[in-house]
Design a protein around this motif. Sequence first.
Motif, PDB file in Angstrom:
ATOM      1  N   THR A 103       0.817  -1.224   0.000  1.00  0.00           N
ATOM      2  CA  THR A 103       0.000   0.000   0.000  1.00  0.00           C
ATOM      3  C   THR A 103       0.845   1.266   0.000  1.00  0.00           C
ATOM      4  OG1 THR A 103      -0.102   0.043   2.425  1.00  0.00           O
ATOM      5  CG2 THR A 103      -1.820  -1.190   1.260  1.00  0.00           C
ATOM      6  N   LYS A 104       2.172   1.087   0.083  1.00  0.00           N
ATOM      7  CA  LYS A 104       3.093   2.224   0.183  1.00  0.00           C
ATOM      8  C   LYS A 104       2.709   3.164   1.336  1.00  0.00           C
ATOM      9  CE  LYS A 104       4.609   2.247  -4.625  1.00  0.00           C
ATOM     10  NZ  LYS A 104       4.809   3.067  -5.851  1.00  0.00           N
ATOM     11  N   THR A 105       2.344   2.538   2.442  1.00  0.00           N
ATOM     12  CA  THR A 105       1.936   3.278   3.642  1.00  0.00           C
ATOM     13  C   THR A 105       3.021   3.171   4.718  1.00  0.00           C
ATOM     14  OG1 THR A 105      -0.391   2.898   3.199  1.00  0.00           O
ATOM     15  CG2 THR A 105       0.199   3.463   5.461  1.00  0.00           C
ATOM     16  N   ILE A 106       3.323   4.300   5.335  1.00  0.00           N
ATOM     17  CA  ILE A 106       4.317   4.327   6.414  1.00  0.00           C
ATOM     18  C   ILE A 106       3.602   4.635   7.718  1.00  0.00           C
ATOM     19  CG2 ILE A 106       6.508   5.269   7.185  1.00  0.00           C
ATOM     20  CD1 ILE A 106       5.385   6.566   3.943  1.00  0.00           C
ATOM     21  N   THR A 107       3.863   3.830   8.734  1.00  0.00           N
ATOM     22  CA  THR A 107       3.332   4.091  10.074  1.00  0.00           C
ATOM     23  C   THR A 107       4.496   4.430  10.989  1.00  0.00           C
ATOM     24  OG1 THR A 107       1.483   2.566   9.733  1.00  0.00           O
ATOM     25  CG2 THR A 107       2.021   3.169  12.009  1.00  0.00           C
ATOM     26  N   ILE A 108       4.457   5.630  11.558  1.00  0.00           N
ATOM     27  CA  ILE A 108       5.507   6.071  12.497  1.00  0.00           C
ATOM     28  C   ILE A 108       4.894   6.074  13.892  1.00  0.00           C
ATOM     29  CG2 ILE A 108       7.125   7.898  13.093  1.00  0.00           C
ATOM     30  CD1 ILE A 108       5.655   8.286   9.767  1.00  0.00           C
ATOM     31  N   ILE A 109       5.516   5.382  14.815  1.00  0.00           N
ATOM     32  CA  ILE A 109       4.980   5.263  16.173  1.00  0.00           C
ATOM     33  C   ILE A 109       5.786   6.169  17.104  1.00  0.00           C
ATOM     34  CG2 ILE A 109       4.441   3.701  18.069  1.00  0.00           C
ATOM     35  CD1 ILE A 109       4.401   1.436  15.992  1.00  0.00           C
ATOM     36  N   ASP A 110       5.116   7.134  17.715  1.00  0.00           N
ATOM     37  CA  ASP A 110       5.747   8.082  18.637  1.00  0.00           C
ATOM     38  C   ASP A 110       6.286   7.328  19.854  1.00  0.00           C
ATOM     39  OD1 ASP A 110       6.189  10.004  20.754  1.00  0.00           O
ATOM     40  OD2 ASP A 110       5.010  11.435  19.591  1.00  0.00           O
ATOM     41  N   PRO A 143       7.981  15.773   4.837  1.00  0.00           N
ATOM     42  CA  PRO A 143       8.082  17.185   5.224  1.00  0.00           C
ATOM     43  C   PRO A 143       8.665  17.310   6.640  1.00  0.00           C
ATOM     44  CG  PRO A 143       5.971  16.777   4.181  1.00  0.00           C
ATOM     45  CD  PRO A 143       6.607  15.439   4.394  1.00  0.00           C
ATOM     46  N   LEU A 144       9.726  18.082   6.753  1.00  0.00           N
ATOM     47  CA  LEU A 144      10.439  18.206   8.028  1.00  0.00           C
ATOM     48  C   LEU A 144       9.550  18.732   9.139  1.00  0.00           C
ATOM     49  CD1 LEU A 144      12.917  18.422   9.881  1.00  0.00           C
ATOM     50  CD2 LEU A 144      13.445  20.610   8.795  1.00  0.00           C
ATOM     51  N   ARG A 145       8.865  19.832   8.883  1.00  0.00           N
ATOM     52  CA  ARG A 145       8.064  20.437   9.949  1.00  0.00           C
ATOM     53  C   ARG A 145       6.915  19.517  10.365  1.00  0.00           C
ATOM     54  NH1 ARG A 145       8.233  25.376  11.965  1.00  0.00           N
ATOM     55  NH2 ARG A 145       9.570  26.085  10.235  1.00  0.00           N
ATOM     56  N   PHE A 146       6.296  18.860   9.399  1.00  0.00           N
ATOM     57  CA  PHE A 146       5.173  17.985   9.736  1.00  0.00           C
ATOM     58  C   PHE A 146       5.625  16.841  10.637  1.00  0.00           C
ATOM     59  CE2 PHE A 146       2.931  14.009   8.947  1.00  0.00           C
ATOM     60  CZ  PHE A 146       1.651  14.362   9.319  1.00  0.00           C
ATOM     61  N   ILE A 147       6.666  16.107  10.221  1.00  0.00           N
ATOM     62  CA  ILE A 147       7.068  14.932  10.997  1.00  0.00           C
ATOM     63  C   ILE A 147       7.612  15.328  12.362  1.00  0.00           C
ATOM     64  CG2 ILE A 147       9.421  14.808  10.053  1.00  0.00           C
ATOM     65  CD1 ILE A 147       7.092  11.864  10.983  1.00  0.00           C
ATOM     66  N   SER A 148       8.311  16.470  12.431  1.00  0.00           N
ATOM     67  CA  SER A 148       8.864  16.925  13.712  1.00  0.00           C
ATOM     68  C   SER A 148       7.752  17.292  14.680  1.00  0.00           C
ATOM     69  CB  SER A 148       9.785  18.131  13.485  1.00  0.00           C
ATOM     70  OG  SER A 148      10.871  17.791  12.657  1.00  0.00           O
ATOM     71  N   GLU A 149       6.800  18.087  14.214  1.00  0.00           N
ATOM     72  CA  GLU A 149       5.715  18.514  15.102  1.00  0.00           C
ATOM     73  C   GLU A 149       4.797  17.354  15.465  1.00  0.00           C
ATOM     74  OE1 GLU A 149       3.888  21.804  13.106  1.00  0.00           O
ATOM     75  OE2 GLU A 149       5.517  23.208  13.641  1.00  0.00           O
ATOM     76  N   ALA A 150       4.615  16.427  14.543  1.00  0.00           N
ATOM     77  CA  ALA A 150       3.793  15.255  14.850  1.00  0.00           C
ATOM     78  C   ALA A 150       4.425  14.405  15.943  1.00  0.00           C
ATOM     79  CB  ALA A 150       3.584  14.416  13.589  1.00  0.00           C
ATOM     80  N   LEU A 151       5.750  14.472  16.058  1.00  0.00           N
ATOM     81  CA  LEU A 151       6.464  13.722  17.103  1.00  0.00           C
ATOM     82  C   LEU A 151       6.799  14.602  18.300  1.00  0.00           C
ATOM     83  CD1 LEU A 151       8.830  11.583  14.831  1.00  0.00           C
ATOM     84  CD2 LEU A 151       6.850  10.790  16.149  1.00  0.00           C
ATOM     85  N   GLY A 173      20.559  29.348   7.532  1.00  0.00           N
ATOM     86  CA  GLY A 173      19.995  28.131   6.959  1.00  0.00           C
ATOM     87  C   GLY A 173      20.117  26.905   7.854  1.00  0.00           C
ATOM     88  N   TRP A 174      20.720  27.070   9.046  1.00  0.00           N
ATOM     89  CA  TRP A 174      20.804  25.927   9.957  1.00  0.00           C
ATOM     90  C   TRP A 174      19.441  25.688  10.590  1.00  0.00           C
ATOM     91  CZ3 TRP A 174      24.868  22.697  10.494  1.00  0.00           C
ATOM     92  CH2 TRP A 174      26.092  23.123   9.947  1.00  0.00           C
ATOM     93  N   ILE A 175      19.097  24.419  10.675  1.00  0.00           N
ATOM     94  CA  ILE A 175      17.798  24.034  11.216  1.00  0.00           C
ATOM     95  C   ILE A 175      17.998  23.302  12.537  1.00  0.00           C
ATOM     96  CG2 ILE A 175      15.700  22.695  10.812  1.00  0.00           C
ATOM     97  CD1 ILE A 175      16.303  22.889   7.818  1.00  0.00           C
ATOM     98  N   THR A 176      17.256  23.698  13.561  1.00  0.00           N
ATOM     99  CA  THR A 176      17.275  22.987  14.836  1.00  0.00           C
ATOM    100  C   THR A 176      15.883  22.413  15.103  1.00  0.00           C
ATOM    101  OG1 THR A 176      16.825  25.057  16.025  1.00  0.00           O
ATOM    102  CG2 THR A 176      19.130  24.350  15.868  1.00  0.00           C
ATOM    103  N   VAL A 177      15.880  21.174  15.524  1.00  0.00           N
ATOM    104  CA  VAL A 177      14.658  20.484  15.921  1.00  0.00           C
ATOM    105  C   VAL A 177      14.789  20.161  17.399  1.00  0.00           C
ATOM    106  CG1 VAL A 177      13.169  18.481  15.550  1.00  0.00           C
ATOM    107  CG2 VAL A 177      14.369  19.530  13.621  1.00  0.00           C
ATOM    108  N   THR A 178      13.902  20.671  18.226  1.00  0.00           N
ATOM    109  CA  THR A 178      14.011  20.491  19.672  1.00  0.00           C
ATOM    110  C   THR A 178      12.726  19.920  20.249  1.00  0.00           C
ATOM    111  OG1 THR A 178      13.292  22.776  20.072  1.00  0.00           O
ATOM    112  CG2 THR A 178      15.669  22.371  19.915  1.00  0.00           C
ATOM    113  N   ARG A 179      12.877  19.102  21.264  1.00  0.00           N
ATOM    114  CA  ARG A 179      11.731  18.583  21.997  1.00  0.00           C
ATOM    115  C   ARG A 179      12.046  18.639  23.484  1.00  0.00           C
ATOM    116  NH1 ARG A 179      10.281  12.594  20.752  1.00  0.00           N
ATOM    117  NH2 ARG A 179      11.945  12.173  22.248  1.00  0.00           N
ATOM    118  N   ASP A 180      11.172  19.243  24.262  1.00  0.00           N
ATOM    119  CA  ASP A 180      11.369  19.353  25.708  1.00  0.00           C
ATOM    120  C   ASP A 180      11.117  18.028  26.391  1.00  0.00           C
ATOM    121  OD1 ASP A 180      11.940  22.034  25.400  1.00  0.00           O
ATOM    122  OD2 ASP A 180       9.840  22.630  25.666  1.00  0.00           O
TER     123      ASP A 180
END
Length: 497
Positions: free
Chosen positions: A425-432, A472-480, A490-497
């Motif tokens: 199905t070309k479906t990806i499931t990502i589990i937080d 998409p970087l922002r989508f997957i980051s915020e979803a997690l 142009g440097w990108i930081t992804v942070t999670r508290d």
Amino acid sequence: MKKMSKWLALPLVLMLVFLTGCQAVGGFDVNKALQKSLEVQSSESRQKVSVEVVPADNVSAEDKEIIDLINSISLTVDHAKIKDASTMSLKGSIGFSGEELPYHISMDATSMAIQVEGAQQPLYISLEDSSDYLDLEQYNEQVQEFGVKAAGFLLKHMPNPSTISVKKVQEKVNEETLSLTHLHAEIRGDELVKLAKPLLTNVAKDEAGLKELIGAFYDAMYPMLSAQLGTDAFDEEPASSKEFVVAAMYGVVKEALDEILKDYDQQAAALFEESPELSTVLGKDTVLTTDLYFDGDLNTRKQNMELTVAIPQGEGVPVKAFKVSSEAEMWNIGGAVAVDQVDLSAGKLDLADEEITPGQILRNFEPGSIIYKLLKDEMQITSKYVLIGYPGDYYEVIKKNGTSFVPLRYMSAELDAEIKWNKETKTITIIDDITQAEIVLTVGSSQAKVAGQAAALSEPAFIHTDGKMYVPLRFISEALGAKVHVDEDGWITVTRD
């Protein structure tokens, strides 16, 4: 807080070494009593340890908050049972921020198990990593024997501190009144350098004792080195025999001692001149006070200790002093002791598992429990900081129709998420990892689901020419549960508290 840490270990180590050098006081053989206290015997005991950090006058609000947290910490051992050097159990509690965390620990030669309130399964740590090439029990015994000999050697040559006394007292131990010998001693930091010179002088004169100590060190280290090297570490050549090694090491040690003693006073003065902070750390305000109570067999039955370390003041140093206090009592020494094993019959959480994630650890604890809040809020084990170079980084960000994409496996690994791929199905499931919520994407589709709710993507996920799947970087980051920030370069930081 970092600036003070290097000054804490020095006076503690030196003071304990010098305290163990007491000569006989009032007919009481202090050396023999202290040396016996180093021997591991079966026993039962209780103990409490607390710390106090004295803040500087100009401490910041941030540092004061850290200091208050440290000062709230205490360790209580309500009941310790020691069967031998490798088999024991502890029951007690850890106090912090006005709360108490009960714990139960058991340990033997192969493993350690820890049960804390709120845990669904005990924590487990294997101690068998070296068992294939080294008999740990035998090695521990040899190291312990060397430690006792080393302490005895120092005890033999150390002078007394200026404040020391012995008297007979009546004290309660485990609700039993006993006749004990009370040893009281105080050592100030400014005594240490003065006491070191006679110690080194006496050691340098004792050739036989020093060679015996070096030989004991050789005996303790020989099995480990031979096992690690996979051969006989010392016996391949006659020049590497024990006699040769002891003689060679003695020559090096003796030469070093003679060099130090030749101009000891000048070297000590130069040291203080070069590092004026030592005048505070090893000054009159650094003090170790200890009270030991021995029975007629020279077993330690009670002990109270307080160590105050003065901290050099200066810009950015938030602390004036650091204090550690301890009180303990021991009974059933040398008797039959059965340890209280942590129950592992319902499973365990193996902390040595390299695949274990922060989410797995958190899920082992009840969300409202003290340990859960400590791990998540104080220790912040789920926090993440990912720095992505853009463009040209190894994990390159691909820009497409104004949307930044990253390799799915890379970003998921950085945030500890699990991935499941359905080829048909070309479906990806990502589990937080933290919430266990599922994020479902389909290659080529702008529609997704996050925790069962529909969500729209600015651009669909795709498989790049390099064979990697990009999302998409922002989508997957915020979803997690993370946030994305892009700076001017142009440097990108992804942070999670």
